[in-house]
Scaffold this motif. Structure first.
Motif, PDB file in Angstrom:
ATOM      1  N   LEU A   1       0.804  -1.227   0.000  1.00  0.00           N
ATOM      2  CA  LEU A   1       0.000   0.000   0.000  1.00  0.00           C
ATOM      3  C   LEU A   1       0.838   1.279   0.000  1.00  0.00           C
ATOM      4  CD1 LEU A   1      -2.865  -1.190   2.382  1.00  0.00           C
ATOM      5  CD2 LEU A   1      -3.063  -0.663  -0.063  1.00  0.00           C
ATOM      6  N   PRO A   2       1.836   1.427   0.888  1.00  0.00           N
ATOM      7  CA  PRO A   2       2.661   2.650   0.804  1.00  0.00           C
ATOM      8  C   PRO A   2       3.409   2.760  -0.528  1.00  0.00           C
ATOM      9  CG  PRO A   2       2.988   1.538   2.910  1.00  0.00           C
ATOM     10  CD  PRO A   2       2.225   0.594   2.041  1.00  0.00           C
ATOM     11  N   LEU A   3       3.893   1.599  -1.042  1.00  0.00           N
ATOM     12  CA  LEU A   3       4.606   1.624  -2.324  1.00  0.00           C
ATOM     13  C   LEU A   3       3.687   2.053  -3.465  1.00  0.00           C
ATOM     14  CD1 LEU A   3       6.853  -1.583  -2.193  1.00  0.00           C
ATOM     15  CD2 LEU A   3       7.580   0.819  -2.062  1.00  0.00           C
ATOM     16  N   TYR A   4       2.437   1.611  -3.409  1.00  0.00           N
ATOM     17  CA  TYR A   4       1.477   2.002  -4.446  1.00  0.00           C
ATOM     18  C   TYR A   4       1.325   3.523  -4.485  1.00  0.00           C
ATOM     19  CZ  TYR A   4      -3.007   3.069  -6.605  1.00  0.00           C
ATOM     20  OH  TYR A   4      -3.988   3.645  -7.377  1.00  0.00           O
ATOM     21  N   TRP A   5       1.127   4.122  -3.310  1.00  0.00           N
ATOM     22  CA  TRP A   5       0.932   5.575  -3.260  1.00  0.00           C
ATOM     23  C   TRP A   5       2.186   6.327  -3.674  1.00  0.00           C
ATOM     24  CZ3 TRP A   5      -3.791   6.867  -3.503  1.00  0.00           C
ATOM     25  CH2 TRP A   5      -4.785   6.202  -2.794  1.00  0.00           C
ATOM     26  N   GLN A   6       3.355   5.783  -3.336  1.00  0.00           N
ATOM     27  CA  GLN A   6       4.590   6.503  -3.636  1.00  0.00           C
ATOM     28  C   GLN A   6       5.054   6.291  -5.072  1.00  0.00           C
ATOM     29  OE1 GLN A   6       7.647   6.411  -0.373  1.00  0.00           O
ATOM     30  NE2 GLN A   6       6.108   5.258   0.748  1.00  0.00           N
TER      31      GLN A   6
ATOM     32  N   PHE B   1      -7.259  -3.711  -9.461  1.00  0.00           N
ATOM     33  CA  PHE B   1      -7.742  -3.076 -10.692  1.00  0.00           C
ATOM     34  C   PHE B   1      -7.339  -1.608 -10.771  1.00  0.00           C
ATOM     35  CE2 PHE B   1     -10.683  -6.544  -9.783  1.00  0.00           C
ATOM     36  CZ  PHE B   1     -10.743  -7.200 -11.000  1.00  0.00           C
ATOM     37  N   ALA B   2      -6.673  -1.122  -9.733  1.00  0.00           N
ATOM     38  CA  ALA B   2      -6.333   0.300  -9.680  1.00  0.00           C
ATOM     39  C   ALA B   2      -5.099   0.598 -10.525  1.00  0.00           C
ATOM     40  CB  ALA B   2      -6.089   0.724  -8.229  1.00  0.00           C
ATOM     41  N   ASP B   3      -4.992   1.836 -10.960  1.00  0.00           N
ATOM     42  CA  ASP B   3      -3.807   2.296 -11.684  1.00  0.00           C
ATOM     43  C   ASP B   3      -3.414   3.679 -11.144  1.00  0.00           C
ATOM     44  OD1 ASP B   3      -5.621   4.101 -12.800  1.00  0.00           O
ATOM     45  OD2 ASP B   3      -5.865   2.930 -14.636  1.00  0.00           O
ATOM     46  N   GLY B   4      -2.640   4.403 -11.896  1.00  0.00           N
ATOM     47  CA  GLY B   4      -2.173   5.706 -11.444  1.00  0.00           C
ATOM     48  C   GLY B   4      -3.217   6.801 -11.479  1.00  0.00           C
ATOM     49  N   HIS B   5      -4.436   6.480 -11.945  1.00  0.00           N
ATOM     50  CA  HIS B   5      -5.466   7.517 -12.075  1.00  0.00           C
ATOM     51  C   HIS B   5      -6.749   7.172 -11.319  1.00  0.00           C
ATOM     52  CE1 HIS B   5      -2.922   9.232 -15.202  1.00  0.00           C
ATOM     53  NE2 HIS B   5      -2.865   8.043 -15.770  1.00  0.00           N
ATOM     54  N   THR B   6      -6.765   6.068 -10.613  1.00  0.00           N
ATOM     55  CA  THR B   6      -7.962   5.676  -9.865  1.00  0.00           C
ATOM     56  C   THR B   6      -8.267   6.714  -8.785  1.00  0.00           C
ATOM     57  OG1 THR B   6      -7.392   3.352 -10.222  1.00  0.00           O
ATOM     58  CG2 THR B   6      -9.026   3.822  -8.521  1.00  0.00           C
ATOM     59  N   SER B   7      -9.545   6.985  -8.597  1.00  0.00           N
ATOM     60  CA  SER B   7      -9.968   8.009  -7.645  1.00  0.00           C
ATOM     61  C   SER B   7      -9.415   7.762  -6.243  1.00  0.00           C
ATOM     62  CB  SER B   7     -11.499   8.050  -7.571  1.00  0.00           C
ATOM     63  OG  SER B   7     -11.937   8.836  -6.488  1.00  0.00           O
ATOM     64  N   ILE B   8      -8.788   8.781  -5.688  1.00  0.00           N
ATOM     65  CA  ILE B   8      -8.258   8.693  -4.331  1.00  0.00           C
ATOM     66  C   ILE B   8      -9.397   8.531  -3.326  1.00  0.00           C
ATOM     67  CG2 ILE B   8      -7.119  10.033  -2.510  1.00  0.00           C
ATOM     68  CD1 ILE B   8      -5.217  11.127  -4.579  1.00  0.00           C
ATOM     69  N   TRP B   9     -10.527   9.196  -3.588  1.00  0.00           N
ATOM     70  CA  TRP B   9     -11.667   9.095  -2.672  1.00  0.00           C
ATOM     71  C   TRP B   9     -12.221   7.675  -2.643  1.00  0.00           C
ATOM     72  CZ3 TRP B   9     -12.089  12.897   0.589  1.00  0.00           C
ATOM     73  CH2 TRP B   9     -11.643  14.163   0.216  1.00  0.00           C
ATOM     74  N   TRP B  10     -12.288   7.040  -3.799  1.00  0.00           N
ATOM     75  CA  TRP B  10     -12.767   5.656  -3.871  1.00  0.00           C
ATOM     76  C   TRP B  10     -11.822   4.721  -3.111  1.00  0.00           C
ATOM     77  CZ3 TRP B  10     -15.743   1.721  -4.032  1.00  0.00           C
ATOM     78  CH2 TRP B  10     -15.335   0.487  -4.533  1.00  0.00           C
ATOM     79  N   LEU B  11     -10.528   4.878  -3.334  1.00  0.00           N
ATOM     80  CA  LEU B  11      -9.568   4.023  -2.651  1.00  0.00           C
ATOM     81  C   LEU B  11      -9.527   4.302  -1.152  1.00  0.00           C
ATOM     82  CD1 LEU B  11      -6.601   3.988  -5.212  1.00  0.00           C
ATOM     83  CD2 LEU B  11      -8.386   2.266  -4.859  1.00  0.00           C
ATOM     84  N   GLY B  12      -9.765   5.546  -0.744  1.00  0.00           N
ATOM     85  CA  GLY B  12      -9.853   5.860   0.674  1.00  0.00           C
ATOM     86  C   GLY B  12     -11.015   5.136   1.328  1.00  0.00           C
ATOM     87  N   ALA B  13     -12.177   5.107   0.619  1.00  0.00           N
ATOM     88  CA  ALA B  13     -13.336   4.386   1.145  1.00  0.00           C
ATOM     89  C   ALA B  13     -13.050   2.891   1.241  1.00  0.00           C
ATOM     90  CB  ALA B  13     -14.548   4.644   0.244  1.00  0.00           C
TER      91      ALA B  13
ATOM     92  N   ALA C   1       2.112  -0.613 -12.931  1.00  0.00           N
ATOM     93  CA  ALA C   1       0.698  -0.790 -12.586  1.00  0.00           C
ATOM     94  C   ALA C   1       0.308  -2.263 -12.643  1.00  0.00           C
ATOM     95  CB  ALA C   1      -0.182   0.040 -13.522  1.00  0.00           C
ATOM     96  N   ALA C   2       0.774  -2.978 -13.701  1.00  0.00           N
ATOM     97  CA  ALA C   2       0.477  -4.404 -13.824  1.00  0.00           C
ATOM     98  C   ALA C   2       1.113  -5.199 -12.695  1.00  0.00           C
ATOM     99  CB  ALA C   2       0.969  -4.922 -15.172  1.00  0.00           C
ATOM    100  N   ALA C   3       2.307  -4.773 -12.272  1.00  0.00           N
ATOM    101  CA  ALA C   3       2.986  -5.463 -11.183  1.00  0.00           C
ATOM    102  C   ALA C   3       2.199  -5.337  -9.882  1.00  0.00           C
ATOM    103  CB  ALA C   3       4.392  -4.895 -11.007  1.00  0.00           C
ATOM    104  N   PHE C   4       1.708  -4.132  -9.600  1.00  0.00           N
ATOM    105  CA  PHE C   4       0.906  -3.953  -8.388  1.00  0.00           C
ATOM    106  C   PHE C   4      -0.408  -4.718  -8.476  1.00  0.00           C
ATOM    107  CE2 PHE C   4       3.733  -0.349  -7.520  1.00  0.00           C
ATOM    108  CZ  PHE C   4       3.914  -0.489  -6.148  1.00  0.00           C
ATOM    109  N   ASP C   5      -1.008  -4.757  -9.661  1.00  0.00           N
ATOM    110  CA  ASP C   5      -2.253  -5.513  -9.829  1.00  0.00           C
ATOM    111  C   ASP C   5      -2.040  -6.983  -9.466  1.00  0.00           C
ATOM    112  OD1 ASP C   5      -3.479  -3.235 -10.659  1.00  0.00           O
ATOM    113  OD2 ASP C   5      -3.488  -3.744 -12.799  1.00  0.00           O
ATOM    114  N   ALA C   6      -0.949  -7.576  -9.984  1.00  0.00           N
ATOM    115  CA  ALA C   6      -0.675  -8.987  -9.703  1.00  0.00           C
ATOM    116  C   ALA C   6      -0.428  -9.223  -8.217  1.00  0.00           C
ATOM    117  CB  ALA C   6       0.537  -9.448 -10.526  1.00  0.00           C
TER     118      ALA C   6
END
Length: 491
Positions: free
Chosen positions: A289-294, A351-363, A429-434
């Motif tokens: 999770l921290p790596l995804y955000w960074q 299913f998230a990538d670099g443009h997925t809504s931050i509000w959605w992921l926060g929820a 993005a594909a690496a994080f998805d896997a």
């Protein structure tokens, strides 16, 4: 049913343990977001500075197996205060470190204190409770375990954003001092076991086995993964030593360093297996999770920490209702529901990538926190069902080892998956998805295994025995006195 009012002595003991115990688990993750900053400020390479975390982890592996023997020699209260004192000394010295080697050495000292505290916090409360009100008590015991890994990166990011890295360790000082004072005042003195012989062979086998396994798994995150010599050699050596210890302990029974006979109880082995999986899921995801955000969203350590706050809030919210859920529907279904929440809330990140809504992921993170806050409590509760007083320290060590090794396995596997997928696909993005798919898979296995936990009826019958409503009670240290409760729990 559980008694309506908790024993005041048990409440006071739980408060003292909670204040002291939250520091060690918080500290185990608070440094994870600061490695780059530490490398820069101490003029060290990332490979060198990673030993700040590795030394702490290996010290835990050395100390955890001998906690039961130490408690029998000097008593739980004395050992608890001494362990906090060692952890406090290590924290102060870490804040005064002048280079990477000194910081690594002081972190190892911290790990010695923390390694004693981790299984002991459960043992002291369980023995004080005598098998009564386990669900409500475990909501206290599990608070550091559930919240520490989540809040650690958040607190670490906030500290780095506001001040110097030395405050990552100084923040422990007031909590440790308060923990020592409260332990001295509130924890009742316990009996010492006298001249209990140390199982030297067990120490020689188990402590090096855990150190080797944890060291090998920690090296997996580096380039080369499981193909590295410093991964394969420790893992193979550690596995051989662990098998040798199991064979030795089964032969020695109660005289072994850790009595593996506690795993004959279905609740204990099922709880141990689930704690392994929960460790893999919780700590593994806390790598991702921290790596995804960074890495994908371009935030710094502070930003990543702030974005993880919803998960911490969710965990705190659900923890307060977990005990009531256990009373209403039983530990089995509470565990199933908790792991389902964790799994379903991890899946969107696949299913998230670099443009997925931050509000959605926060929820989503808030929902994931709800699950995390629930799952640890029923597992730790049933892991001690049917055990007599003398067996509790052994069960505490077994469950703590399972959770610690499970966390290391989860981090190692997800780090390798992340690295291999990124290299083969060329897409972060594909690496994080896997990797998030695998994290979801861990929780899926945990959901299935949750059905092995004992029913609500079995747990209540055992608690009734603990309250003296049946001839056999939890509190008796004699093995035969716990036979009826244990047989009920194994049904």
């Amino acid at each position: 049913m559980a008694s309506s009012k908790l024993d005041p002595t048990v409440v006071r003991t739980s408060v003292a343990i909670l204040v002291g115990g939250i520091t060690v688990i918080l500290d185990s993750t608070i440094v994870s977001v600061a490695l780059h900053q530490l490398a820069h400020d101490l003029h060290a390479t990332i490979g060198t500075i990673q030993w700040v975390s590795t030394a702490y982890l290996l010290a835990l592996g050395v100390v955890i197996p001998v906690v039961g023997w130490l408690q029998s020699r000097i008593g739980g209260k004395r050992l608890w205060i001494a362990a906090i004192g060692v952890f406090l000394l290590g924290s102060v010295l870490c804040s005064l470190a002048w280079d990477a080697p000194s910081l690594i050495a002081f972190r190892a000292l911290q790990g010695v204190g923390g390694g004693a505290m981790m299984p002991l916090m459960t043992t002291i409360i369980m023995q004080a409770a005598g098998g009564r009100d386990l669900g409500r008590l475990m909501s206290v015991v599990a608070l550091p375990t559930a919240v520490g890994p989540i809040l650690g990166p958040v607190v670490g990011g906030l500290i780095l954003g506001a001040g110097d890295w030395r405050w990552l360790f100084l923040v422990n000082v007031p909590l440790c001092l308060a923990g020592i004072v409260l332990a001295a005042l509130l924890i009742p003195a316990d009996r010492r076991g006298g001249r209990v012989r140390l199982d030297v062979v067990g120490v020689v086998l188990l402590s090096p086995a855990l150190v080797a396994l944890l060291w090998g798994l920690s090296n997996v995150t580096r380039s080369g993964g499981f193909g590295r010599a410093d991964v394969l050699a420790p893992l193979v050596g550690g596995a051989v030593l662990l098998i040798a210890f199991v064979l030795w302990a089964l032969r020695r029974r109660a005289a072994a360093l850790v009595d593996l006979q506690v795993l004959r109880s279905r609740p204990t082995w099922a709880g141990t297996a689930l704690l392994f999986l929960s460790g893999a899921s919780l700590y593994g995801a806390m790598l991702l999770l921290p790596l995804y955000w960074q890495e994908l969203r371009g935030t710094d350590a502070l930003g990543a920490g702030l974005l993880l706050i919803p998960q911490g809030v969710g965990s705190l919210v659900s923890r307060s209702v977990a005990a009531r859920l256990i009373d209403a529907i039983g530990a089995r279904w509470t565990s199933v529901i908790g792991f389902l929440f964790v799994g379903l809330a991890t899946l969107p990140f696949a299913f998230a990538d670099g443009h997925t809504s931050i509000w959605w992921l926060g929820a989503v993170l808030f929902v994931r926190g709800l699950g995390v806050g629930v799952v640890v409590i029923p597992i730790m509760t049933v892991a001690f069902v049917g055990l007599d007083r003398a067996e509790v320290p052994h069960a505490s060590i077994v469950t703590r080892i399972a959770q610690q090794v499970g966390g290391s396995v989860g981090v190692a596997l997800l780090a390798v998956i992340l690295s291999i997928t990124a290299a083969s696909s060329g897409s972060p993005a594909a690496a994080f998805d896997a990797a998030f798919w695998w994290a979801t898979g861990f929780t899926g296995v945990a959901v299935a295994l949750s059905f092995v936990l004992p029913s609500r009826r079995a747990v209540r019958e055992t608690e009734a025995a603990a309250r003296g409503e049946e001839p056999r009670t939890f509190e008796s240290a004699d093995a035969s006195a716990g036979a009826t409760a244990t047989a009920t729990a194994r049904e």
